[in-house]
Design an enzyme around this catalytic site. Structure first.
Site, mmCIF file in Angstrom:
data_model
loop_
_atom_site.group_PDB
_atom_site.id
_atom_site.type_symbol
_atom_site.label_atom_id
_atom_site.label_comp_id
_atom_site.label_asym_id
_atom_site.label_seq_id
_atom_site.Cartn_x
_atom_site.Cartn_y
_atom_site.Cartn_z
ATOM 1 N N HIS A 100 -1.206 10.928 -1.770
ATOM 2 C CA HIS A 100 -2.490 10.452 -1.258
ATOM 3 C C HIS A 100 -3.430 11.588 -0.867
ATOM 4 C CE1 HIS A 100 -5.314 9.183 1.910
ATOM 5 N NE2 HIS A 100 -5.456 8.119 1.148
ATOM 6 N N HIS A 154 0.822 -1.206 0.000
ATOM 7 C CA HIS A 154 0.000 0.000 0.000
ATOM 8 C C HIS A 154 0.860 1.261 0.000
ATOM 9 C CE1 HIS A 154 -2.974 2.734 2.288
ATOM 10 N NE2 HIS A 154 -3.497 2.536 1.089
#
Length: 294
Positions: free
Chosen positions: A82, A40
């Protein structure tokens, strides 16, 4: 391509893994093998997330699949980050103190390239940058990795689906070899996933969320994966997903996120998920087994 500091995976990330025992329950995956483990934002527990250092850390740990997030700058360049704001993972508040809330879309690429995206994580990562999508794809290709790409908040960036596909095409990632088993594009936005499928039907796509079982046939028209948070995954839901075929006439996959501890990894693997997305992919792999090249 820029020159960046060489970073090593923290020694602690590699210790103690032999003490984790492979669980028989974890091997109850639907296709007879353990789930794929996806790193991730790269190996985000061991290097600053969504940087080249992070995917390199995942590569050193032996992980083929990495996940990232794509956004767009003020001058239309695609970058990997992100948050919609640069504040958490760069020194933007110090470099540009008067420009709160420091949103990606308010800065040009040249301005973003002046930021340090590594020091917040550790001194040895000082100078790590927010990568462009082009540089990121170059590194993924160099590492022979595969990519689960998220279009982050596409509602903030009209047209980003087409622009991302254009960039992927320019770096050779829309050829048959890459499309076969090296690329999935996902989003929390069903409209964005649908747009990607319409523009480039050959690309495998994933929806981040857990549509109702009644709605799953609609998603199966343009999604190859349904990717919910791990807390909502049940054996019945996994079975419902697997019971449908996606646009490429293969059973839908279910990848769940974000799992960082052995017990949860064993639990979701036992429920039959196809993939587990993790900040600590080595911990997950040690718990559930499997090979990153599956």
């Amino acid at each position: 391509m820029r020159i960046r500091p060489v970073a090593t995976v923290a020694a602690g990330a590699l210790l103690g893994l032999s003490a984790l025992v492979l669980s028989p329950a974890a091997q109850a995956a639907p296709h007879g093998h353990p789930p794929v483990t996806v790193a991730h934002r790269g190996a985000a527990s061991y290097a600053p997330e969504n940087t080249l250092a992070s995917i390199d850390a995942a590569d050193r740990l032996g992980f083929r699949w990495v996940e990232n997030d794509v956004q767009r700058t003020k001058d239309g360049e695609l970058v990997i980050l992100h948050d919609s704001s640069l504040a958490r993972t760069t020194n933007v508040e110090q470099v540009y103190p008067g420009r709160s809330p420091w949103n990606v879309s308010d800065f040009t690429l040249r301005e973003i390239e002046k930021l340090d995206a590594g020091s917040w994580f550790g001194a040895k990562f000082k100078g790590e940058q927010v990568p462009t999508l082009e540089d990121y794809m170059d590194e993924v290709e160099h590492n022979d990795q595969s990519l689960l790409m998220e279009l982050k908040s596409p509602e903030l960036y009209p047209g980003i689906e087409r622009e991302t596909l254009r960039e992927l095409r320019s770096v050779g990632w829309l050829n048959s070899a890459h499309l076969k088993d090296r690329l999935v594009i996902q989003s929390f936005s069903a409209d964005a996933v649908k747009t990607v499928h319409k523009l480039q039907p050959e690309v495998r796509t994933g929806y981040l969320g857990n549509p109702s079982v009644a709605d799953l046939p609609r998603f199966a028209k343009y999604c190859d994966q349904i990717n919910p948070v791990h807390t909502v995954v049940t054996r019945e839901y996994v079975a419902a997903v697997h019971g449908l075929k996606g646009p490429h006439r293969r059973p839908l996959d279910l990848y769940t996120w974000t799992v960082d501890d052995p017990a949860t990894a064993v639990k979701v693997a036992g429920l039959g998920v196809d993939g587990i997305i993790s900040n600590k992919p080595d911990v997950v792999r040690a718990a559930v087994g499997g090979d990153e090249d599956d």
